[in-house]
Design an enzyme around this catalytic site. Sequence first.
Site, short mmCIF file in Angstrom:
data_model
loop_
_atom_site.label_atom_id
_atom_site.label_comp_id
_atom_site.label_asym_id
_atom_site.label_seq_id
_atom_site.Cartn_x
_atom_site.Cartn_y
_atom_site.Cartn_z
N LYS A 1 9.85 -9.99 -5.89
CA LYS A 1 9.31 -9.56 -6.90
C LYS A 1 10.43 -9.23 -7.91
CE LYS A 1 7.03 -5.29 -8.16
NZ LYS A 1 6.29 -3.94 -7.59
N LYS B 1 5.96 -12.75 -7.40
CA LYS B 1 5.24 -12.07 -8.24
C LYS B 1 6.54 -11.69 -9.48
CE LYS B 1 3.74 -7.26 -9.40
NZ LYS B 1 3.99 -5.94 -8.95
C1 PBG Z 1 4.02 -1.09 -7.82
C2 PBG Z 1 3.60 -2.39 -8.51
C3 PBG Z 1 3.52 -2.66 -9.86
C4 PBG Z 1 2.90 -3.82 -10.06
C5 PBG Z 1 2.08 -3.86 -8.88
N1 PBG Z 1 2.74 -2.92 -7.94
C6 PBG Z 1 4.43 -2.16 -11.00
C7 PBG Z 1 5.95 -2.22 -10.80
O1 PBG Z 1 6.62 -2.87 -10.04
O2 PBG Z 1 6.33 -1.90 -12.01
C8 PBG Z 1 2.76 -4.65 -11.26
C9 PBG Z 1 1.32 -5.40 -11.13
C10 PBG Z 1 0.92 -6.04 -12.51
O3 PBG Z 1 1.81 -5.97 -13.45
O4 PBG Z 1 -0.12 -6.36 -12.57
N2 PBG Z 1 3.46 -0.15 -7.29
#
Ligand code: PBG
Length: 339
Positions: free
Chosen positions: A204, A257
Site C-alpha cells: 500500500k 493499492k
Molecule cells: C485505512 C484505509 C485507507 C483506505 C482504505 N483503508 C485510507 C488510508 O490509508 O489513508 C483508502 C481507500 C480509498 O482511497 O478508496 N483504513
Amino acid sequence: MPIDLPIRPRRLRSTPALRAMLRETELSPSDFIYPLFVVHGAGVRTEVASMPGVFQLSIDQLAAEARSITALGIPSVILFGVPAQKDPVGLENFDEDGIVQQAIRAIKAAVPELVVITDVCLCEYTDHGHCGILNVGDYPNLPAGYLLNDETLEVLAKVAVSHAAAGADIVAPSGMIDGAVAAIRAGLDSAGYSVIPILSYAIKYASAFYGPFRDAAQGAPKFGDRRTHQMDIANAREAQREAQLDADEGADMLMVKPALPYLDIIRQTREQIPHLPLVGYQVSGEYAMLKAAARNGWLDEQKAALETLTSIKRAGADLIITYYAKEAAGWLIAGKLSA
Ligand code: PBG
C-alpha cells in the site's frame, strides 16, 4: 496490388465475434468487492461529496443494500466504519457493539452468503486520525507522534478477533504496520478463528489518491502523514520485500493499492507470488477522477471505467475492490443481454 505481408494481426479483429472469442481478459461481476461505509444513526444515506454515487449508510440500510449487491452477482463487500466517538486508541474498533460489528451482523442476517471482509486499521477510530498508537513521550528516542509499531499490533489483533466474533469472513489489515499479519494470525488462532483468512494490504503506497476516502470514512490524519508506514510511491523493489514478508507471515491473499497507477506492481506481485490470490484496490481518487471527467462530459464513463477495471485484471489481479462494482456489474449484465 497486395504486398507480401504474411502476418496481419488485423485478420483476427475483423468481426465482433472474432474479437469476443479471442479476448484474453473477461470482466465479471464476480470479480468485484464493493466497499461500504457504515455510520451510526437511523435512516442515514449520505452521499460522499467527492465520491458521487457512494453513500455512508446506517445499519438499517444494510439488509436492502446487501440484497441489491448480491442480486448483481457481486460476491463480497469490504466494510469501513465511522465510530460514534474517537479516542487515542480507538476503543470502538474492538467493541462488540461497534459500528462494524453491528454491520457484519446485519449483513450476515440478511444475506448469509455475501462474503464480508473487514478493513482492520485504527485511522477511522483514533482522535488523531493515525493508523496506530502514537508516541506521546514514552519513547524519548522516537519523535513525538511517531506511530508505535508493536503497541499497535496488539490493538490490530484485538480488532480482527472482534470482527471474526461478529461473523466476518475475511479480515484485511490495511495499515502497513510491520508484523500485522503474524500478530493477527496469532490472535485469531488463539481465539479459535484459525479458519478466518487474512487479506493483507501487503503493498500500500502513501498515495494522494486516498483523499476522497478520507472524507467518506472520516479518517484523515489531524497532523502529519502516513509515510513512516505506507510505501514510498517511487519504489518497486521494496514491494517485493513487502509481498514476501506478508506471504511468509501467513497472509492468505495479497493486495496492491492503489491499482491503476501501480499496474506494474500488480504484474510484478502476480509473478513473484503466483500461488496467492491477488486483489487490486481501485481507490477513491481513481473513482473520483473518472466520475469528475464523466460529469464534465470529457470521458465516456462506462467505457473508461470498464477499461480501467479490465486493465487491473489484465495486469494480474484476481479480484478488484471498486466503488464502481455495482454500476460496472449493471453495465456488464446489460452488455451480455444486448450482445
Ligand atoms: C485505512 C484505509 C485507507 C483506505 C482504505 N483503508 C485510507 C488510508 O490509508 O489513508 C483508502 C481507500 C480509498 O482511497 O478508496 N483504513
